[in-house]
Design an enzyme around this catalytic site. Structure first.
Site, short mmCIF file in Angstrom:
data_model
loop_
_atom_site.label_atom_id
_atom_site.label_comp_id
_atom_site.label_asym_id
_atom_site.label_seq_id
_atom_site.Cartn_x
_atom_site.Cartn_y
_atom_site.Cartn_z
N VAL A 158 0.86 -1.19 0.00
CA VAL A 158 0.00 0.00 0.00
C VAL A 158 0.90 1.24 0.00
CG1 VAL A 158 -1.72 1.30 1.31
CG2 VAL A 158 -1.90 -1.19 1.14
N SER A 161 -7.86 -2.57 8.57
CA SER A 161 -7.93 -3.69 9.53
C SER A 161 -6.62 -4.46 9.44
CB SER A 161 -9.13 -4.58 9.21
OG SER A 161 -9.17 -4.88 7.82
N ARG A 191 -4.24 -5.07 15.77
CA ARG A 191 -4.58 -4.21 16.91
C ARG A 191 -3.36 -4.09 17.83
NH1 ARG A 191 -9.77 -3.02 17.53
NH2 ARG A 191 -9.69 -2.97 19.81
N HIS A 209 -28.22 -38.01 13.44
CA HIS A 209 -28.43 -37.93 11.99
C HIS A 209 -29.78 -37.27 11.71
CE1 HIS A 209 -28.35 -38.96 7.78
NE2 HIS A 209 -29.60 -39.36 7.89
P1 FAD Z 1 -11.28 -5.04 25.74
O1 FAD Z 1 -12.48 -5.76 25.32
O2 FAD Z 1 -10.61 -4.14 24.76
O3 FAD Z 1 -11.71 -4.20 27.02
C1 FAD Z 1 -10.85 -3.29 27.63
C2 FAD Z 1 -11.69 -2.30 28.41
O4 FAD Z 1 -10.82 -1.54 29.24
C3 FAD Z 1 -12.44 -1.29 27.53
O5 FAD Z 1 -13.75 -1.14 27.99
C4 FAD Z 1 -11.65 0.01 27.74
O6 FAD Z 1 -12.45 1.16 27.63
C5 FAD Z 1 -11.20 -0.18 29.17
N1 FAD Z 1 -10.02 0.60 29.55
C6 FAD Z 1 -8.84 0.71 28.89
N2 FAD Z 1 -7.98 1.45 29.62
C7 FAD Z 1 -8.63 1.80 30.74
C8 FAD Z 1 -8.27 2.55 31.88
N3 FAD Z 1 -7.04 3.05 32.02
N4 FAD Z 1 -9.20 2.74 32.83
C9 FAD Z 1 -10.44 2.22 32.73
N5 FAD Z 1 -10.83 1.50 31.67
C10 FAD Z 1 -9.94 1.28 30.69
N6 FAD Z 1 -12.88 -12.00 19.63
C11 FAD Z 1 -13.51 -13.19 19.66
O7 FAD Z 1 -13.13 -14.05 20.46
N7 FAD Z 1 -14.57 -13.46 18.84
C12 FAD Z 1 -15.02 -12.54 17.96
O8 FAD Z 1 -15.97 -12.81 17.24
C13 FAD Z 1 -14.38 -11.29 17.89
N8 FAD Z 1 -14.80 -10.35 17.03
C14 FAD Z 1 -14.18 -9.14 17.00
C15 FAD Z 1 -14.61 -8.20 16.08
C16 FAD Z 1 -13.99 -6.97 16.00
C17 FAD Z 1 -14.47 -5.96 15.00
C18 FAD Z 1 -12.93 -6.66 16.90
C19 FAD Z 1 -12.26 -5.31 16.88
C20 FAD Z 1 -12.49 -7.59 17.82
C21 FAD Z 1 -13.11 -8.84 17.87
N9 FAD Z 1 -12.68 -9.82 18.76
C22 FAD Z 1 -13.29 -11.04 18.78
C23 FAD Z 1 -11.57 -9.59 19.69
C24 FAD Z 1 -12.12 -9.25 21.08
O9 FAD Z 1 -12.98 -8.14 20.99
C25 FAD Z 1 -10.99 -8.96 22.05
O10 FAD Z 1 -10.06 -10.02 22.03
C26 FAD Z 1 -11.51 -8.78 23.45
O11 FAD Z 1 -12.43 -7.72 23.52
C27 FAD Z 1 -10.37 -8.52 24.43
O12 FAD Z 1 -10.88 -8.38 25.71
P2 FAD Z 1 -10.14 -7.51 26.82
O13 FAD Z 1 -10.97 -7.62 28.05
O14 FAD Z 1 -8.73 -7.90 26.89
O15 FAD Z 1 -10.15 -6.01 26.28
P1 NAI Z 2 -5.43 -9.60 11.72
O1 NAI Z 2 -4.11 -9.75 12.38
O2 NAI Z 2 -6.40 -10.70 11.79
O3 NAI Z 2 -5.20 -9.27 10.18
C1 NAI Z 2 -4.47 -8.18 9.75
C2 NAI Z 2 -4.09 -8.40 8.30
O4 NAI Z 2 -3.59 -7.19 7.79
C3 NAI Z 2 -3.00 -9.45 8.14
O5 NAI Z 2 -3.40 -10.38 7.17
C4 NAI Z 2 -1.79 -8.64 7.73
O6 NAI Z 2 -0.91 -9.34 6.89
C5 NAI Z 2 -2.43 -7.47 7.02
N1 NAI Z 2 -1.63 -6.25 6.99
C6 NAI Z 2 -0.89 -5.71 7.99
N2 NAI Z 2 -0.32 -4.55 7.59
C7 NAI Z 2 -0.71 -4.36 6.31
C8 NAI Z 2 -0.46 -3.35 5.36
N3 NAI Z 2 0.31 -2.29 5.64
N4 NAI Z 2 -1.01 -3.47 4.13
C9 NAI Z 2 -1.79 -4.53 3.82
N5 NAI Z 2 -2.06 -5.52 4.69
C10 NAI Z 2 -1.53 -5.44 5.92
O7 NAI Z 2 -6.01 -8.24 12.31
P2 NAI Z 2 -7.47 -7.60 12.24
O8 NAI Z 2 -8.26 -8.19 11.13
O9 NAI Z 2 -7.25 -6.15 12.32
O10 NAI Z 2 -8.11 -8.09 13.58
C11 NAI Z 2 -7.45 -7.85 14.82
C12 NAI Z 2 -7.70 -8.96 15.76
O11 NAI Z 2 -9.01 -8.88 16.30
C13 NAI Z 2 -7.64 -10.36 15.15
O12 NAI Z 2 -6.35 -10.83 15.00
C14 NAI Z 2 -8.38 -11.14 16.17
O13 NAI Z 2 -7.51 -11.43 17.24
C15 NAI Z 2 -9.44 -10.17 16.63
N6 NAI Z 2 -10.70 -10.47 15.93
C16 NAI Z 2 -11.27 -11.70 16.12
C17 NAI Z 2 -12.42 -12.03 15.47
C18 NAI Z 2 -12.97 -13.39 15.66
O14 NAI Z 2 -12.53 -14.09 16.56
N7 NAI Z 2 -13.96 -13.80 14.85
C19 NAI Z 2 -13.12 -11.09 14.59
C20 NAI Z 2 -12.39 -9.85 14.42
C21 NAI Z 2 -11.26 -9.57 15.10
#
Ligand code: FAD
Ligand code: NAI
Length: 475
Positions: free
Chosen positions: A247, A279, A282, A454
């Site tokens: 990119v 995306s 993270r 089944h």
């Molecule tokens: P978080 O969920 O990020 O929670 C952290 C919390 O801490 C937040 O509320 C934040 O505001 C708070 N916080 C941060 N700093 C402070 C502070 N200093 N004081 C007070 N509060 C604070 N995982 C799955 O397993 N299945 C999925 O389907 C899935 N889908 C996803 C889809 C998307 C679009 C994304 C972005 C992520 C997805 N994930 C999924 C990943 C999942 O959301 C994370 O792994 C999970 O939320 C991590 O949990 P956590 O408790 O570590 O942190």
């Molecule tokens: P990801 O790590 O799954 O994928 C990121 C992708 O971006 C990789 O394939 C990487 O090679 C590519 N990439 C990185 N830099 C790039 C660049 N400069 N140009 C083009 N491609 C590039 O990360 P994503 O999708 O952002 O999700 C973050 C995390 O959130 C996941 O790894 C997962 O842990 C969690 N998540 C979990 C879900 C689930 O369990 N169903 C759903 C969504 C998120």
């Protein structure tokens, strides 16, 4: 005098809120500090997962799948739909309701378990003999004293250098989940989990979707036989996925976004889109935690350094979930939260990192547990593989969804299951049996000898187990 607690949890996502509940169940006095705000400025417990992650993405995936089914697949069942229309506003509002129900559910659980909740940012002030002082700032303003601290501050979306998220044209997962109309052209950088899930949502709703991925291999961490099958299905659905991309400059204008990129052959390309979702992974979130004040050690990625038991460099401070090493998954965060609460209580909490399942909620779904075939080959481990296609499964035929397969990998000598990889309908549910099997160190023959209902999709898992020994019954 400061309010005192046995345990203070900073962060109310799946890692933090579950740690708080488990610690309270074990008889400790517990506070949880979380700063997430809903649109009215009130608390919104559940972190990334509940507010802008797992829950809202699955709500939109479900709604968009219904639309896709009604648009393209009902006819196969003899159901004619005329006048089908889409109300994106209503769809997004439904998603918001689902999120709110989950926020409220966690608040209810805190009350039920007598967890004290503080809405605001939690930061370390100083270490004392009896524990740590935590300053809460926000809706609640006070200083608390905790004997033990659990940090569960999660992660945030990584932006491309020099292209910050504006959540209007350049979107993180947050903006990607609250577009108020379907963009005509949608670009995504990164074909990882978010790229594929969000790309699927907006493609199903009618957007022309292009995903630019840096790596030459599609879903490199996934078993490549499964990844290839999934890639074929996504391309057939109309997702344009470009691999091996570099990119270049991204220009954001009023009309849209222009992305300069180079393809795998080194040829300069341009992509014009209405919206761009970035995306690309993270980053652990320790912003505002004031980790320096107490000397909490972070690694070069900004993650809190912990050992296998989630102990940080400071005795009495633990960290779980996305803010530490390991997969960024809600259920991994939860498992660590439970284990840490149990360790604080003097018990022997345990997380088996080898049996954490992964699910990508696309259609077909992709789910796996354990090792991939490429990992076993790299490790020089002798294995046997069995696959079974959904094409030969009666329930999948009845559903009208025969894409994909179940693949089982077992040790060549002992027959212990080393990994199971699924692409196909309800893979997210099918993987649970395989996780249980691996936790109990089952052999493929164990699964092959278990009676499965089944007609069910789970028969494909049993047939894959039979295939390890080259004795499938239905293929
Ligand atoms: P978080 O969920 O990020 O929670 C952290 C919390 O801490 C937040 O509320 C934040 O505001 C708070 N916080 C941060 N700093 C402070 C502070 N200093 N004081 C007070 N509060 C604070 N995982 C799955 O397993 N299945 C999925 O389907 C899935 N889908 C996803 C889809 C998307 C679009 C994304 C972005 C992520 C997805 N994930 C999924 C990943 C999942 O959301 C994370 O792994 C999970 O939320 C991590 O949990 P956590 O408790 O570590 O942190
Ligand atoms: P990801 O790590 O799954 O994928 C990121 C992708 O971006 C990789 O394939 C990487 O090679 C590519 N990439 C990185 N830099 C790039 C660049 N400069 N140009 C083009 N491609 C590039 O990360 P994503 O999708 O952002 O999700 C973050 C995390 O959130 C996941 O790894 C997962 O842990 C969690 N998540 C979990 C879900 C689930 O369990 N169903 C759903 C969504 C998120």
């Amino acid at each position: 005098m400061n309010k005192q607690f046995d345990v203070i949890v900073i962060g109310g996502g799946p890692g933090g809120y579950i740690a708080a509940i488990r610690a309270a169940q074990l008889g400790m006095s517990v506070a949880c500090v979380d700063e997430w705000k809903n649109s009215a400025g009130g608390p919104a417990l559940g972190g990334t997962c509940t507010n802008v992650g797992c829950i809202p993405s699955k709500a939109l995936l479900q709604s968009s799948e219904h639309f896709d089914q009604a648009s393209h697949h009902f006819a196969e069942h003899g159901i004619a739909v005329s006048g089908l229309s889409l109300d994106v506003g209503k769809m997004v509002a439904r998603k918001d309701t689902v999120v709110r129900q989950n926020n409220d559910g966690i608040m209810y659980l805190f009350k039920k378990n007598k967890v004290s909740f503080f809405h605001g940012r939690g930061a370390f002030v100083r270490a004392l003999d009896e524990g740590f002082e935590i300053r809460v700032s926000g809706a609640a303003e006070e200083t608390l004293l905790g004997k033990q601290i659990v940090v569960a501050t999660g992660s945030t979306a990584r932006a491309l250098p020099s292209t910050p998220f504006d959540e209007e044209k350049v979107l993180s997962n947050d903006g990607a989940l609250r577009m108020d109309a379907v963009p005509k052209k949608l670009g995504l950088i990164g074909s990882g989990v978010i790229g594929l899930e969000m790309g699927s949502v907006w493609r199903r709703l009618g957007a022309e979707v292009t995903i630019l991925e840096a790596l030459p291999e599609f879903l490199g961490a996934v078993d490549q036989q499964i990844a290839k099958e999934a890639h074929k299905a996504f391309v057939k659905q109309g997702l344009r996925i470009e691999l091996g991309v570099t990119v270049g400059v991204i220009k954001v204008a009023k009309k849209g976004v222009n992305v300069a990129w180079t393809n795998a052959r080194g040829e300069a390309q341009a992509l014009d889109v209405d919206k761009l979702i970035v995306s690309i992974g993270r980053v652990p979130n320790t912003v505002g935690l004031n980790a320096d004040a107490v000397g909490l050690e972070l690694d070069e990625r900004g993650a809190i350094v912990v050992d296998g038991d989630c102990r940080s460099s400071l005795p009495g401070v633990w960290a779980v979930g996305d803010v530490v090493r390991g997969p960024m998954l809600a259920h991994k965060a939860e498992e660590e939260g439970v284990a840490v609460a149990e360790r604080i209580a003097g018990q022997h909490g345990h997380v088996n990192f080898n049996t954490i399942p992964w699910v990508i909620y696309t259609s077909p779904e992709i789910a796996w547990v354990g090792q991939t075939e490429q990992q076993l080959k790299a490790a020089g481990r002798a294995y046997r593989a069995g696959t079974f296609p959904f094409l030969a499964n009666g329930r999948a035929r009845a559903l009208g969804d025969t894409t994909g397969m179940v693949k089982m990998l077992a040790d060549a000598q002992t027959d212990e299951i080393l990994g199971v990889h699924i692409v196909g309908p309800m893979a997210s549910e099918l993987i649970a049996e395989c996780v249980v099997a691996m936790e109990f160190r089952a052999s493929s023959e164990d699964i092959a000898r278990i009676c499965h209902a089944h007609p069910s999709l789970s028969e494909a898992t049993r047939e894959a187990a039979l295939a390890v020994d080259k004795r499938t019954l239905n293929f």
